[in-house]
Design an enzyme around this catalytic site. Structure first.
Site, PDB file in Angstrom:
ATOM      1  N   TYR A  73       0.831  -1.211   0.000  1.00  4.46           N
ATOM      2  CA  TYR A  73       0.000   0.000   0.000  1.00  4.46           C
ATOM      3  C   TYR A  73       0.864   1.258   0.000  1.00  4.46           C
ATOM      4  O   TYR A  73       0.527   2.263  -0.617  1.00  4.46           O
ATOM      5  CB  TYR A  73      -0.954   0.017   1.195  1.00  4.46           C
ATOM      6  CG  TYR A  73      -1.956   1.142   1.072  1.00  4.46           C
ATOM      7  CD1 TYR A  73      -3.101   0.979   0.298  1.00  4.46           C
ATOM      8  CD2 TYR A  73      -1.724   2.370   1.679  1.00  4.46           C
ATOM      9  CE1 TYR A  73      -4.005   2.014   0.126  1.00  4.46           C
ATOM     10  CE2 TYR A  73      -2.630   3.418   1.521  1.00  4.46           C
ATOM     11  CZ  TYR A  73      -3.763   3.226   0.738  1.00  4.46           C
ATOM     12  OH  TYR A  73      -4.645   4.256   0.569  1.00  4.46           O
ATOM     13  N   PHE A 125      -5.424  23.112 -24.073  1.00  6.86           N
ATOM     14  CA  PHE A 125      -5.774  21.708 -24.255  1.00  6.86           C
ATOM     15  C   PHE A 125      -7.042  21.445 -23.448  1.00  6.86           C
ATOM     16  O   PHE A 125      -7.237  22.019 -22.375  1.00  6.86           O
ATOM     17  CB  PHE A 125      -4.652  20.739 -23.860  1.00  6.86           C
ATOM     18  CG  PHE A 125      -5.065  19.327 -24.175  1.00  6.86           C
ATOM     19  CD1 PHE A 125      -5.123  18.903 -25.494  1.00  6.86           C
ATOM     20  CD2 PHE A 125      -5.487  18.468 -23.177  1.00  6.86           C
ATOM     21  CE1 PHE A 125      -5.600  17.630 -25.808  1.00  6.86           C
ATOM     22  CE2 PHE A 125      -5.963  17.190 -23.492  1.00  6.86           C
ATOM     23  CZ  PHE A 125      -6.009  16.773 -24.813  1.00  6.86           C
ATOM     24  N   THR A 126      -7.880  20.561 -23.959  1.00  2.66           N
ATOM     25  CA  THR A 126      -9.238  20.379 -23.416  1.00  2.66           C
ATOM     26  C   THR A 126      -9.257  20.152 -21.900  1.00  2.66           C
ATOM     27  O   THR A 126      -9.849  20.945 -21.155  1.00  2.66           O
ATOM     28  CB  THR A 126      -9.912  19.192 -24.130  1.00  2.66           C
ATOM     29  OG1 THR A 126      -9.035  18.072 -24.075  1.00  2.66           O
ATOM     30  CG2 THR A 126     -10.206  19.530 -25.580  1.00  2.66           C
ATOM     31  N   ASP A 216       3.364  21.220 -19.682  1.00  7.19           N
ATOM     32  CA  ASP A 216       2.578  20.024 -19.967  1.00  7.19           C
ATOM     33  C   ASP A 216       3.524  19.160 -20.790  1.00  7.19           C
ATOM     34  O   ASP A 216       3.728  19.387 -21.982  1.00  7.19           O
ATOM     35  CB  ASP A 216       1.312  20.379 -20.752  1.00  7.19           C
ATOM     36  CG  ASP A 216       0.524  19.119 -21.117  1.00  7.19           C
ATOM     37  OD1 ASP A 216       1.105  18.014 -21.072  1.00  7.19           O
ATOM     38  OD2 ASP A 216      -0.660  19.245 -21.465  1.00  7.19           O
ATOM     39  N   LYS A 259       1.252   8.790 -23.105  1.00  6.48           N
ATOM     40  CA  LYS A 259       1.790   9.139 -24.427  1.00  6.48           C
ATOM     41  C   LYS A 259       3.290   8.813 -24.439  1.00  6.48           C
ATOM     42  O   LYS A 259       3.668   7.657 -24.590  1.00  6.48           O
ATOM     43  CB  LYS A 259       1.539  10.612 -24.746  1.00  6.48           C
ATOM     44  CG  LYS A 259       0.084  10.939 -25.125  1.00  6.48           C
ATOM     45  CD  LYS A 259      -0.793  11.120 -23.943  1.00  6.48           C
ATOM     46  CE  LYS A 259      -2.142  11.730 -24.266  1.00  6.48           C
ATOM     47  NZ  LYS A 259      -3.008  11.772 -23.070  1.00  6.48           N
ATOM     48  N   ARG A 383     -11.037  17.637 -33.834  1.00 11.29           N
ATOM     49  CA  ARG A 383     -10.340  18.631 -33.017  1.00 11.29           C
ATOM     50  C   ARG A 383     -10.673  20.000 -33.591  1.00 11.29           C
ATOM     51  O   ARG A 383      -9.886  20.633 -34.280  1.00 11.29           O
ATOM     52  CB  ARG A 383      -8.822  18.402 -33.013  1.00 11.29           C
ATOM     53  CG  ARG A 383      -8.372  17.095 -32.418  1.00 11.29           C
ATOM     54  CD  ARG A 383      -8.176  17.057 -30.917  1.00 11.29           C
ATOM     55  NE  ARG A 383      -9.351  16.977 -30.093  1.00 11.29           N
ATOM     56  CZ  ARG A 383      -9.340  16.632 -28.804  1.00 11.29           C
ATOM     57  NH1 ARG A 383      -8.215  16.313 -28.201  1.00 11.29           N
ATOM     58  NH2 ARG A 383     -10.434  16.604 -28.100  1.00 11.29           N
ATOM     59  N   PHE A 450     -16.932  16.895 -26.300  1.00 10.51           N
ATOM     60  CA  PHE A 450     -16.535  16.061 -27.439  1.00 10.51           C
ATOM     61  C   PHE A 450     -16.531  14.569 -27.103  1.00 10.51           C
ATOM     62  O   PHE A 450     -16.706  13.732 -27.975  1.00 10.51           O
ATOM     63  CB  PHE A 450     -15.149  16.477 -27.958  1.00 10.51           C
ATOM     64  CG  PHE A 450     -14.057  16.379 -26.931  1.00 10.51           C
ATOM     65  CD1 PHE A 450     -13.822  17.414 -26.041  1.00 10.51           C
ATOM     66  CD2 PHE A 450     -13.271  15.247 -26.835  1.00 10.51           C
ATOM     67  CE1 PHE A 450     -12.827  17.318 -25.079  1.00 10.51           C
ATOM     68  CE2 PHE A 450     -12.276  15.142 -25.883  1.00 10.51           C
ATOM     69  CZ  PHE A 450     -12.057  16.187 -24.997  1.00 10.51           C
TER      70      PHE A 450
HETATM   71  N1  PM9 Z   1      -4.718  13.750 -24.609  1.00 11.32           N
HETATM   72  C1  PM9 Z   1      -5.421  12.870 -26.650  1.00 11.32           C
HETATM   73  O1  PM9 Z   1      -6.052  12.022 -27.294  1.00 11.32           O
HETATM   74  C2  PM9 Z   1      -6.430  11.987 -24.498  1.00 11.32           C
HETATM   75  C3  PM9 Z   1      -7.868  12.231 -24.661  1.00 11.32           C
HETATM   76  S1  PM9 Z   1      -8.460  13.720 -25.386  1.00 11.32           S
HETATM   77  C4  PM9 Z   1      -8.700  14.667 -23.964  1.00 11.32           C
HETATM   78  O2  PM9 Z   1      -4.679  13.719 -27.215  1.00 11.32           O
HETATM   79  C5  PM9 Z   1      -2.198  16.870 -23.359  1.00 11.32           C
HETATM   80  C6  PM9 Z   1      -1.370  17.684 -24.289  1.00 11.32           C
HETATM   81  C7  PM9 Z   1      -2.914  15.785 -23.807  1.00 11.32           C
HETATM   82  C8  PM9 Z   1      -3.714  15.040 -22.891  1.00 11.32           C
HETATM   83  C9  PM9 Z   1      -4.536  13.973 -23.324  1.00 11.32           C
HETATM   84  C10 PM9 Z   1      -3.707  15.432 -21.527  1.00 11.32           C
HETATM   85  C11 PM9 Z   1      -4.516  14.691 -20.513  1.00 11.32           C
HETATM   86  C12 PM9 Z   1      -2.989  16.513 -21.138  1.00 11.32           C
HETATM   87  N2  PM9 Z   1      -2.240  17.211 -22.052  1.00 11.32           N
HETATM   88  O3  PM9 Z   1      -5.594  11.794 -20.962  1.00 11.32           O
HETATM   89  O4  PM9 Z   1      -5.599  12.612 -18.651  1.00 11.32           O
HETATM   90  O5  PM9 Z   1      -2.833  15.460 -25.094  1.00 11.32           O
HETATM   91  O6  PM9 Z   1      -3.738  11.206 -19.419  1.00 11.32           O
HETATM   92  O7  PM9 Z   1      -3.929  13.478 -20.244  1.00 11.32           O
HETATM   93  C13 PM9 Z   1      -5.495  12.891 -25.220  1.00 11.32           C
HETATM   94  P1  PM9 Z   1      -4.777  12.205 -19.783  1.00 11.32           P
END
Ligand code: PM9
Length: 488
Positions: A73, A125-126, A216, A259, A383, A450
């Site tokens: 844990y 970014f979203t 980021d 990523k 997008r 989206f």
């Molecule tokens: N990016 C992408 O497909 C995942 C779903 S769309 C919201 O590009 C950036 C630059 C990203 C990103 C996710 C996140 C969030 C932060 N910054 O999906 O929560 O491209 O791991 O990361 C998507 P998490």
């Protein structure tokens, strides 16, 4: 492509069959999914270019590491390994694991932002902007103007415009800017990188004003590759050294490990500041878990630590970026309009230029993504105006200049033959583009619409359209429908 492509620097040990469907089946699936590619089931998809997030094929070394998961844990040895790797490769003193990138964004925004603050960033970014706004900040776009022009050809189109940043500091005062958020690379601009010179200059400017810089760092290895191949003085440096230098121009970062860290789940928040770390440790227990696992299993942290090490291998990242360039070259040869230059994680189709007869209110990128799926079983992602959402103060739709369909390439998953199929399908669609019509939004969720919004082709009675399964209240549905009739 004028030179031979860069062959895969790996061989395939395990395979996963993929679905081959008929057009009639896809038509049915598309209706069931409300013309939103996010709502398709994965076994309805032939080639899945929805996202590069969490879709990586892990290596044998990472899978072996999974067997060494220490699932205690607290104080897992895999956390200690992750901490060592992050310190060594990214150079930050503290690391707080989170379940994925948005977990880190949540912590950072909650700790640093006060209502009425401003958070400048090189394009939104979203999820990042949603967390900033949820905590009362106003996002201010400080990316260079060219980033909003799909045809501007710049090596570092993700750069921060220092004049815009200085102007904001002069206007609102440094004390209302908790941090500047710099994305390396910029996803929604087409995966555009930021130069080392610009990162250095942003850091210097912010340091003079006592403002923190938080990266980021989600696609930081791709950014390092572009610095190596495009910026004078870095040609002979290793990706690892470039990455470390990039990170030295930040006070911390959020990371979606899904990523560039080459894993299917995971993320982290980094910082050098001890007080910020303490605050993050206090909050992480509320939202994620202990500061030594933050929502991840020990095995996930081990896979991520190993993934970070693998990701800075030159041959890996060279092949990754070359796959994007290969797909872009094939599409360009067929006349398909693209965002230029091509980034490191995806090829972005310019839906405005592809479908000039479809107004932005009819969601051209959403319609194009749906048509591409219907044509070939290839899944992509909108997008554009749908992703951009609404202004939280006025309720108006944001209207981004970039209205794009993203063909996102998962890491180490598809071969050049798959990319050939994608290119041929998109080119075929381009030939009969005049027949493609826009969509009407019939269900609009309030946050990050989206992901789960639903659409119907224009001309079909909205009352006949599928409703989300067990979704929102009928009152909210009715309101949404009226709003979308007006805007659409
Ligand atoms: N990016 C992408 O497909 C995942 C779903 S769309 C919201 O590009 C950036 C630059 C990203 C990103 C996710 C996140 C969030 C932060 N910054 O999906 O929560 O491209 O791991 O990361 C998507 P998490």
């Amino acid at each position: 492509m004028d030179s031979r492509y860069v062959a895969e620097p790996y061989r395939i040990k395990v395979v996963e069959p993929i679905a081959v469907t008929t057009r009639a089946e896809r038509q049915r699936y598309l209706v069931e999914a409300g013309y939103n590619t996010f709502l398709l089931r994965s076994d309805q998809v032939y080639i899945d270019l929805l996202t590069d997030s969490g879709t990586t094929a892990m290596s044998d070394n990472q899978w072996a590491g999974m067997m060494l998961g220490d699932e205690a844990y607290a104080g897992s040895r895999n956390f200690v390994h992750l901490q060592e790797v992050v310190r060594e490769y990214h150079g930050f003193k503290h690391v707080v694991p989170t379940h994925q990138g948005r977990g880190a964004e949540n912590l950072l925004s909650m700790i640093c932002i006060k209502p009425g603050d401003y958070v400048p960033g090189n394009m939104y970014f979203t999820t990042t902007r949603a967390h900033q706004e949820r905590n009362g900040a106003k996002f201010v776009d400080i990316i260079v103007d060219e980033a909003h022009d799909s045809q501007a050809e710049l090596p570092f189109k993700g750069d921060v415009d220092l004049t815009k940043l200085q102007r904001l500091i002069d206007e609102v005062g440094a004390d209302r800017i908790p941090y500047v958020c710099v994305a390396v690379t910029v996803n929604l601009a087409g995966g555009q990188p930021v130069s080392m010179a610009n990162l250095r200059a942003v850091y210097e400017l912010c340091s003079r004003h006592g403002i923190k810089v938080m990266f980021d760092a989600t696609r930081c290895v791709e950014n390092a590759y572009f610095i190596k191949t495009r910026e004078r003085g870095y040609e002979r440096k290793s990706i690892r050294d470039i990455l470390k230098e990039m990170m030295s121009y930040a006070d911390g970062c959020t990371m979606s490990g899904k990523k560039d860290c080459l894993v299917n789940i995971g993320g982290f928040l980094c910082m050098n500041d001890d007080r910020l770390y303490q605050q993050a440790c206090e909050l992480v227990v509320l939202f994620e878990g202990m500061p030594s696992y933050g929502g991840l299993a020990g095995r996930d942290m081990e896979a991520m630590a190993r993934g970070i090490v693998e990701s800075v291998d030159f041959h890996y990242i060279q092949h990754r970026v070359a796959q994007c360039a290969y797909l872009a070259d094939r599409l360009k040869a067929g006349g398909v309009p693209l965002v230029r230059p091509t980034g490191g994680h995806a090829v972005f189709i310019d839906a405005r230029a592809f479908l000039p007869h479809v107004p932005q209110d009819h969601f051209p990128a959403q319609a194009l993504a749906a048509e591409l799926y219907l044509e070939s079983g290839v899944r992509s992602m909108e997008r554009g105006i749908v992703s951009a959402g609404r202004n939280t103060e006025t309720g108006e739709n944001h209207r981004p200049k970039l209205e794009l369909v993203r063909l996102t390439i998962p890491r180490r998953v598809y071969t050049y033959s798959h990319l050939d199929v994608v290119a041929e399908s998109a080119i075929e669609l381009f030939r009969r583009r005049d027949a493609i019509k826009g969509l009407r939004m019939v269900y609009e969720p309030q946050l990050l619409r989206f992901f789960t919004a639903r659409f119907t082709p224009r001309g079909i009675d909205a009352a006949q359209v599928n409703r989300p399964a067990g979704g929102c209240s009928s009152q909210r549905d009715a309101v949404t429908e009226v709003e979308t009739e007006v805007i659409g």
